[in-house]
Scaffold this motif. Structure first.
Motif, PDB file in Angstrom:
ATOM      1  N   HIS A 135       9.145   3.244  -0.721  1.00  0.00           N
ATOM      2  CA  HIS A 135       8.156   4.034  -1.434  1.00  0.00           C
ATOM      3  C   HIS A 135       6.942   4.280  -0.541  1.00  0.00           C
ATOM      4  O   HIS A 135       6.968   3.952   0.638  1.00  0.00           O
ATOM      5  N   LEU A 165       2.426   4.533  -0.210  1.00  0.00           N
ATOM      6  CA  LEU A 165       1.045   4.372  -0.645  1.00  0.00           C
ATOM      7  C   LEU A 165       0.306   5.606  -0.141  1.00  0.00           C
ATOM      8  O   LEU A 165       0.451   5.973   1.027  1.00  0.00           O
ATOM      9  N   SER A 186       9.401  -3.744  -4.363  1.00  0.00           N
ATOM     10  CA  SER A 186       8.764  -5.041  -4.581  1.00  0.00           C
ATOM     11  C   SER A 186       9.752  -6.184  -4.698  1.00  0.00           C
ATOM     12  O   SER A 186       9.473  -7.281  -4.253  1.00  0.00           O
ATOM     13  N   VAL A 188       8.792   6.532  -5.839  1.00  0.00           N
ATOM     14  CA  VAL A 188       7.586   5.927  -6.388  1.00  0.00           C
ATOM     15  C   VAL A 188       6.458   6.170  -5.395  1.00  0.00           C
ATOM     16  O   VAL A 188       6.616   5.943  -4.194  1.00  0.00           O
ATOM     17  N   TYR A 247       2.450   5.149  -4.907  1.00  0.00           N
ATOM     18  CA  TYR A 247       1.283   4.392  -5.349  1.00  0.00           C
ATOM     19  C   TYR A 247       0.043   5.120  -4.835  1.00  0.00           C
ATOM     20  O   TYR A 247      -0.034   5.456  -3.656  1.00  0.00           O
ATOM     21  N   TRP A 248      -0.909   5.383  -5.706  1.00  0.00           N
ATOM     22  CA  TRP A 248      -2.135   6.097  -5.347  1.00  0.00           C
ATOM     23  C   TRP A 248      -3.318   5.134  -5.369  1.00  0.00           C
ATOM     24  O   TRP A 248      -3.391   4.245  -6.210  1.00  0.00           O
TER      25      TRP A 248
END
Length: 143
Positions: free
Chosen positions: A90, A92, A106, A128, A130-131
């Motif tokens: 994924h 960030l 994870s 996925v 992540y922000w």
């Protein structure tokens, strides 16, 4: 670190002809993950000299279709490319500067593929993102 011979093997393994533009694009994406098309084009031109936008777009499309590179496009961003494929990792993304970083799942093997309700779909990938703020941008926002 991948070498030209590694890229040649990758192309042949995907039944693609080995060409200078394909090698240059693979090297650019490998050396600079999450690059956009314009950045890749600039790097390829530094390596090969004159090459058209269309040639680079065509190579990116062929490499993506062959599974040699991955195209991601976080909301509000242009398409980005990376050579890390096949592991369902994924990303960030920094809301301030736009930096993108890889992050592994994870736990376990592709845990995100267990949807609460798959509605009959046969799932093979989850994306996925992540922000938040990268460390540098977060530091700038502190009083």
């Amino acid at each position: 670190m991948s070498t030209t011979s590694d890229f040649q093997r990758m192309l042949r393994g995907a039944d693609l002809r080995v060409t200078a533009p394909r090698l240059a694009v693979l090297a650019a994406v490998h050396d600079h993950p999450h690059s956009d098309t314009d950045s890749i084009l600039a790097r390829v031109r530094r390596t090969l000299g004159a090459v058209s936008h269309q040639a680079v777009y065509d190579v990116l499309r062929a490499l993506t279709a062959a599974g040699l590179i991955r195209r991601i496009q976080p909301m509000g961003s242009v398409a980005r490319y990376e050579t890390r494929v096949g592991d369902n990792h994924h990303h960030l993304v920094c809301r301030s500067c736009g930096a993108i970083v890889d992050v592994d799942c994870s736990v376990g093997a592709a845990p995100c593929l267990t949807a609460a309700d798959d509605n009959g779909f046969v799932l093979d990938e989850a994306e996925v993102i992540y922000w938040g703020l990268c460390p540098e941008c977060a530091q700038r926002t502190l009083p």
